[in-house]
Design a protein around this motif. Structure first.
Motif, PDB file in Angstrom:
ATOM      1  N   TYR A  19       0.831  -1.267   0.150  1.00  0.00           N
ATOM      2  CA  TYR A  19       0.120   0.025  -0.131  1.00  0.00           C
ATOM      3  C   TYR A  19       1.089   1.057  -0.120  1.00  0.00           C
ATOM      4  CZ  TYR A  19      -4.595   2.247   0.428  1.00  0.00           C
ATOM      5  OH  TYR A  19      -5.906   2.867   0.410  1.00  0.00           O
ATOM      6  N   ASP A  20       0.896   2.120  -1.136  1.00  0.00           N
ATOM      7  CA  ASP A  20       1.755   3.162  -1.434  1.00  0.00           C
ATOM      8  C   ASP A  20       1.507   4.279  -0.243  1.00  0.00           C
ATOM      9  OD1 ASP A  20      -0.318   3.153  -3.205  1.00  0.00           O
ATOM     10  OD2 ASP A  20       0.599   5.124  -3.597  1.00  0.00           O
ATOM     11  N   TYR A 165      -7.867   3.006  -3.934  1.00  0.00           N
ATOM     12  CA  TYR A 165      -7.018   2.471  -4.545  1.00  0.00           C
ATOM     13  C   TYR A 165      -6.668   2.940  -5.871  1.00  0.00           C
ATOM     14  CZ  TYR A 165     -11.019   0.549  -6.738  1.00  0.00           C
ATOM     15  OH  TYR A 165     -12.520   0.340  -7.245  1.00  0.00           O
ATOM     16  N   TYR A 166      -7.514   3.667  -6.355  1.00  0.00           N
ATOM     17  CA  TYR A 166      -7.575   4.261  -7.802  1.00  0.00           C
ATOM     18  C   TYR A 166      -6.193   5.110  -8.209  1.00  0.00           C
ATOM     19  CZ  TYR A 166     -10.877   3.972 -11.647  1.00  0.00           C
ATOM     20  OH  TYR A 166     -11.366   3.442 -12.584  1.00  0.00           O
ATOM     21  N   LYS A 167      -5.352   5.706  -7.299  1.00  0.00           N
ATOM     22  CA  LYS A 167      -4.281   6.500  -7.477  1.00  0.00           C
ATOM     23  C   LYS A 167      -3.075   5.450  -8.138  1.00  0.00           C
ATOM     24  CE  LYS A 167      -1.579  10.392  -6.117  1.00  0.00           C
ATOM     25  NZ  LYS A 167      -1.765  10.760  -7.409  1.00  0.00           N
ATOM     26  N   ASP A 172      -8.356  -1.461 -11.585  1.00  0.00           N
ATOM     27  CA  ASP A 172      -7.966  -2.901 -11.064  1.00  0.00           C
ATOM     28  C   ASP A 172      -8.181  -3.089  -9.560  1.00  0.00           C
ATOM     29  OD1 ASP A 172      -7.192  -5.252 -10.899  1.00  0.00           O
ATOM     30  OD2 ASP A 172      -5.091  -4.930 -11.713  1.00  0.00           O
ATOM     31  N   ARG A 173      -9.526  -3.161  -9.410  1.00  0.00           N
ATOM     32  CA  ARG A 173      -9.904  -3.317  -7.706  1.00  0.00           C
ATOM     33  C   ARG A 173      -9.333  -4.622  -7.181  1.00  0.00           C
ATOM     34  NH1 ARG A 173     -16.015  -3.160  -5.904  1.00  0.00           N
ATOM     35  NH2 ARG A 173     -15.918  -0.706  -5.990  1.00  0.00           N
ATOM     36  N   VAL A 174      -9.271  -5.618  -8.253  1.00  0.00           N
ATOM     37  CA  VAL A 174      -8.869  -7.076  -7.809  1.00  0.00           C
ATOM     38  C   VAL A 174      -7.403  -6.929  -7.328  1.00  0.00           C
ATOM     39  CG1 VAL A 174      -8.412  -9.205  -8.521  1.00  0.00           C
ATOM     40  CG2 VAL A 174     -10.385  -8.324  -8.994  1.00  0.00           C
ATOM     41  N   SER A 175      -6.401  -6.233  -7.908  1.00  0.00           N
ATOM     42  CA  SER A 175      -4.954  -6.248  -7.436  1.00  0.00           C
ATOM     43  C   SER A 175      -4.815  -5.625  -6.145  1.00  0.00           C
ATOM     44  CB  SER A 175      -4.273  -5.540  -8.680  1.00  0.00           C
ATOM     45  OG  SER A 175      -4.047  -6.095  -9.788  1.00  0.00           O
ATOM     46  N   TRP A 176      -5.638  -4.526  -5.961  1.00  0.00           N
ATOM     47  CA  TRP A 176      -5.518  -3.792  -4.488  1.00  0.00           C
ATOM     48  C   TRP A 176      -6.219  -4.750  -3.510  1.00  0.00           C
ATOM     49  CZ3 TRP A 176      -4.775  -1.735  -0.146  1.00  0.00           C
ATOM     50  CH2 TRP A 176      -5.752  -1.414   0.661  1.00  0.00           C
ATOM     51  N   ILE A 177      -7.168  -5.472  -3.848  1.00  0.00           N
ATOM     52  CA  ILE A 177      -7.366  -6.729  -2.881  1.00  0.00           C
ATOM     53  C   ILE A 177      -6.498  -7.481  -2.548  1.00  0.00           C
ATOM     54  CG2 ILE A 177      -9.392  -8.411  -2.244  1.00  0.00           C
ATOM     55  CD1 ILE A 177     -11.150  -6.750  -3.867  1.00  0.00           C
ATOM     56  N   GLU A 178      -5.751  -7.985  -3.624  1.00  0.00           N
ATOM     57  CA  GLU A 178      -4.612  -9.098  -3.427  1.00  0.00           C
ATOM     58  C   GLU A 178      -3.823  -8.338  -2.614  1.00  0.00           C
ATOM     59  OE1 GLU A 178      -4.524 -12.295  -4.376  1.00  0.00           O
ATOM     60  OE2 GLU A 178      -6.481 -12.207  -5.190  1.00  0.00           O
ATOM     61  N   SER A 179      -3.216  -7.065  -2.817  1.00  0.00           N
ATOM     62  CA  SER A 179      -2.212  -6.400  -2.128  1.00  0.00           C
ATOM     63  C   SER A 179      -2.623  -6.357  -0.394  1.00  0.00           C
ATOM     64  CB  SER A 179      -2.056  -4.922  -2.298  1.00  0.00           C
ATOM     65  OG  SER A 179      -0.662  -4.930  -3.078  1.00  0.00           O
ATOM     66  N   PHE A 180      -4.239  -5.749  -0.411  1.00  0.00           N
ATOM     67  CA  PHE A 180      -4.431  -5.807   1.052  1.00  0.00           C
ATOM     68  C   PHE A 180      -4.265  -7.113   1.717  1.00  0.00           C
ATOM     69  CE2 PHE A 180      -8.319  -6.556   3.769  1.00  0.00           C
ATOM     70  CZ  PHE A 180      -8.091  -5.517   4.635  1.00  0.00           C
TER      71      PHE A 180
END
Ligand code: MN
Length: 199
Positions: A19-20, A165-167, A172-180
């Motif tokens: 998470y940046d 996550y948009y920034k 790609d919401r799925v990639s954010w969820i994977e990162s989360f």
């Protein structure tokens, strides 16, 4: 009573690379701050209405209070649901046993949580919560306060508002969820579960 924006329990860059820093700074410093401000304003307006007896805007301020209040509450819990990440992040102990009991297996739980969270319509949250009857369930909550049955005790939240996550990830919401998934603080989630288990 004034509601306040608490500092995060870690530095803004502590959740990198999952998470940046920039997204987290904006998310906490602008968006969460906005909910606190909105909640304080609605609280003030409701107090004024009681004072003057003028309830002509009561529907508006009740909605504002619910929206910003739920936003503030969810974000406080969300920040504390995360910690510096690791690849093999997983629940353990009583919480893992409860997850296996109510979802069939850890893998089935993970698959359902990710799918439900990815499928939230518009802005919302994936939520793992204990129901009043004692079971664990996953909910896709719209905004912060809709599709949120009374009596739920949330123990884990994933924010899927675009501001979360948009920034970095765009659509790609799925990639954010994977990162989360790599930065969930399962010890904290387990502590919440212990607290609500018998409540
Ligand atoms: Mn948010």
């Amino acid at each position: 009573m004034e509601f306040e924006l608490k500092k995060l329990p870690y530095a803004y860059d502590a959740l990198e690379p999952y998470y940046d820093k920039e997204t987290l700074e904006i998310h906490h410093g602008k968006h969460h701050a906005g909910y606190v401000k909105g909640l304080n304003n609605a609280t003030k307006k409701l107090a004024e209405a009681r004072e003057t007896g003028d309830f002509s805007l009561i529907k508006h301020w009740e909605r504002e209070s619910a929206f910003h209040g739920a936003g503030h509450f969810f974000h406080e819990m969300f920040w504390e649901s995360m910690q510096p990440g690791k690849e093999d992040n997983k629940a353990s102990g009583d919480l893992l046993e409860a997850i296996e009991k109510w979802f069939g297996s850890w893998d089935k739980f993970v698959a359902q949580f990710k799918a439900a969270t990815a499928a939230v319509e518009g802005s919302g949250w994936g939520v793992l919560a204990k129901c009043p009857q004692g079971s664990l369930h996953i909910f896709a909550v719209e905004n912060h306060q809709k599709s949120f049955p009374p009596g739920l005790r949330p123990i884990l939240l994933c924010d899927v508002w675009e501001h979360a996550y948009y920034k970095k990830w765009g659509p790609d919401r799925v990639s954010w969820i994977e990162s989360f998934w790599k930065i969930i603080n399962w010890d904290k989630v387990a502590k919440r579960y212990e607290k609500v288990k018998t409540a």
